[in-house]
Design a protein around this motif. Structure first.
Motif, short mmCIF file in Angstrom:
data_model
loop_
_atom_site.label_atom_id
_atom_site.label_comp_id
_atom_site.label_asym_id
_atom_site.label_seq_id
_atom_site.Cartn_x
_atom_site.Cartn_y
_atom_site.Cartn_z
N GLU A 1 -68.02 58.29 -19.56
CA GLU A 1 -68.25 57.08 -20.46
C GLU A 1 -67.28 55.82 -19.96
O GLU A 1 -67.57 54.79 -20.37
CB GLU A 1 -67.62 57.49 -21.85
CG GLU A 1 -68.15 58.47 -22.55
CD GLU A 1 -69.61 57.95 -23.06
OE1 GLU A 1 -70.03 56.97 -23.23
OE2 GLU A 1 -70.70 58.81 -23.00
N LYS A 2 -66.60 56.00 -18.91
CA LYS A 2 -65.70 55.00 -18.40
C LYS A 2 -66.34 54.26 -17.22
O LYS A 2 -65.79 53.39 -16.77
CB LYS A 2 -64.25 55.23 -17.87
CG LYS A 2 -63.71 56.20 -19.04
CD LYS A 2 -62.04 56.55 -18.43
CE LYS A 2 -61.59 57.47 -19.28
NZ LYS A 2 -60.00 58.16 -18.73
N LEU A 3 -67.62 54.96 -16.80
CA LEU A 3 -68.17 54.37 -15.44
C LEU A 3 -68.61 52.96 -15.66
O LEU A 3 -68.35 52.19 -14.47
CB LEU A 3 -69.22 55.20 -14.98
CG LEU A 3 -68.86 56.86 -14.83
CD1 LEU A 3 -70.14 57.57 -14.50
CD2 LEU A 3 -68.14 56.66 -13.43
N ASP A 4 -69.16 52.62 -16.63
CA ASP A 4 -69.67 51.14 -16.84
C ASP A 4 -68.49 50.24 -16.89
O ASP A 4 -68.41 49.31 -16.15
CB ASP A 4 -70.68 51.11 -18.12
CG ASP A 4 -71.96 51.57 -17.92
OD1 ASP A 4 -72.18 51.71 -16.62
OD2 ASP A 4 -72.49 51.71 -18.92
N SER A 5 -67.59 50.45 -17.62
CA SER A 5 -66.33 49.58 -18.01
C SER A 5 -65.42 49.41 -16.83
O SER A 5 -64.99 48.23 -16.57
CB SER A 5 -65.09 50.01 -19.37
OG SER A 5 -64.93 51.19 -18.76
N ILE A 6 -65.23 50.38 -16.02
CA ILE A 6 -64.56 50.37 -14.93
C ILE A 6 -65.31 49.33 -13.57
O ILE A 6 -64.72 48.71 -12.77
CB ILE A 6 -64.02 51.62 -14.16
CG1 ILE A 6 -63.04 51.49 -13.23
CG2 ILE A 6 -65.30 52.28 -13.34
CD1 ILE A 6 -61.75 50.99 -13.84
N GLN A 7 -66.60 49.41 -13.50
CA GLN A 7 -67.42 48.66 -12.74
C GLN A 7 -67.23 47.08 -13.16
O GLN A 7 -66.99 46.13 -12.18
CB GLN A 7 -68.80 49.23 -12.68
CG GLN A 7 -69.08 50.53 -12.20
CD GLN A 7 -70.51 50.84 -11.94
OE1 GLN A 7 -71.18 50.23 -11.19
NE2 GLN A 7 -70.88 51.73 -12.98
N VAL A 8 -67.35 46.88 -14.24
CA VAL A 8 -67.28 45.51 -15.08
C VAL A 8 -65.68 44.84 -14.41
O VAL A 8 -65.65 43.85 -14.00
CB VAL A 8 -67.44 45.47 -16.59
CG1 VAL A 8 -67.11 43.90 -17.01
CG2 VAL A 8 -68.98 45.84 -16.63
N LYS A 9 -64.87 45.90 -14.67
CA LYS A 9 -63.25 45.32 -14.43
C LYS A 9 -63.38 45.12 -12.93
O LYS A 9 -62.58 44.06 -12.48
CB LYS A 9 -62.16 46.51 -15.11
CG LYS A 9 -61.00 45.94 -14.91
CD LYS A 9 -60.03 47.03 -15.24
CE LYS A 9 -58.78 46.53 -15.29
NZ LYS A 9 -57.79 47.66 -15.67
N HIS A 10 -63.83 46.19 -12.07
CA HIS A 10 -63.46 45.90 -10.63
C HIS A 10 -64.43 45.08 -10.07
O HIS A 10 -63.95 44.33 -9.17
CB HIS A 10 -63.66 47.33 -10.22
CG HIS A 10 -63.00 47.58 -8.63
ND1 HIS A 10 -61.87 47.23 -8.33
CD2 HIS A 10 -63.76 47.83 -7.58
CE1 HIS A 10 -61.73 47.53 -7.05
NE2 HIS A 10 -62.94 47.88 -6.50
N PHE A 11 -65.82 45.14 -10.11
CA PHE A 11 -66.75 44.48 -9.80
C PHE A 11 -67.42 43.24 -10.29
O PHE A 11 -68.25 42.34 -9.90
CB PHE A 11 -67.85 45.12 -9.21
CG PHE A 11 -67.68 46.39 -8.32
CD1 PHE A 11 -67.21 46.45 -7.16
CD2 PHE A 11 -67.74 47.76 -8.82
CE1 PHE A 11 -66.96 47.37 -6.08
CE2 PHE A 11 -67.45 48.96 -7.98
CZ PHE A 11 -67.15 48.61 -6.68
N LYS A 12 -66.86 43.13 -11.61
CA LYS A 12 -67.40 42.05 -12.60
C LYS A 12 -69.09 42.40 -12.74
O LYS A 12 -69.66 41.33 -13.04
CB LYS A 12 -67.25 40.59 -11.85
CG LYS A 12 -65.91 40.34 -11.37
CD LYS A 12 -64.68 40.54 -12.50
CE LYS A 12 -63.38 40.26 -11.83
NZ LYS A 12 -62.36 40.62 -12.71
#
Length: 244
Positions: free
Chosen positions: A208-219
């Protein structure tokens, strides 16, 4: 026949002066002035991607991101009152100078040292290569001494051409999973066996965290959950995962 690690270590060490020249030739003059000024106040070490890319021949014209470790806990906002900065995680700094972003970490405040991974009261810098997640990060360069501090896992990375784990203890397993696929694509290297086990074992609980961490890290979301799920299934069928 594969090269011995001692031979690879020697070859890496012999490139110290060349790497130092390469680093300074790829930063703006204002960044050079800042680094040299900071170097006069404390010991500075380069780590992460710049060194890795140098040794696998991914060269850059100008560095846009630089990661540094400093030995002393200097209040940079007081020493350099004109710099633009933000406090990053674990008490470090993110500084923007021209087109370059510099992340600066204080060695005694790093996550690995403060969370039980290392308990040494001495020689912090020589033990840091043991604390990285990826093997390609298991190396530092001292800008003061113009020499590499080399972890054995970095030597194995150069020899085996595999992305592998050094230490699996990490506060962001979801980012480690995403970054594994990112670096596999960027470097065109395969996963090692320990990394395959890590990705598979941590995937479900961090799904469940895979999308949010990508947005935070890669925008942005680089890898959809369906893509990652499919890749996990491929890894489960791989000979490395099934090897006993």
């Amino acid at each position: 026949m594969a090269k011995k690690l001692s031979k690879i270590r020697e070859e890496v060490s012999q490139k110290s002066e060349q790497f130092n020249t390469y680093f300074y030739s790829n930063i703006p003059e204002s960044v050079k002035d800042f680094v040299d000024s900071l170097k006069s106040k404390t010991k500075i070490y380069i780590f992460s991607g710049i060194i890795r890319d140098y040794f696998i021949n991914i060269k850059q014209d100008l560095f846009r991101d630089i990661d540094l470790i400093i030995e002393d806990d200097i209040a940079l906002e007081l020493e350099y009152q004109n710099i633009k900065y933000q406090k990053n995680s674990f008490g470090g700094y993110k500084i923007d100078i021209e087109s370059c972003t510099i992340d600066i970490w204080v060695i005694k405040k790093t996550w690995a040292l403060n969370n039980g991974q290392l308990k040494f009261e001495f020689d912090f810098i020589n033990t840091l290569p043991q604390t990285t997640f990826f093997n390609f990060s298991s190396i530092l360069f001292s800008l003061n001494k113009k020499e590499f501090i080399i972890g054995i896992d970095f030597l194995r990375f150069l020899r085996d051409k595999k992305i592998e784990i050094v230490s699996k203890k990490n506060p962001y397993p979801e980012l480690c999973i995403v970054n594994s696929f990112y670096y596999r694509e960027k470097l065109n290297f395969v996963f090692g066996k320990k990394l395959i086990f890590y990705i598979i074992n941590y995937f479900d609980e961090n799904y469940e965290k895979l999308d949010s961490i990508q947005v935070k890290h890669f925008k942005a979301i680089k890898y959809s959950k369906s893509f990652l799920s499919e890749e996990i299934n491929k890894l489960k069928r791989s000979s490395e995962y099934n090897y006993k």
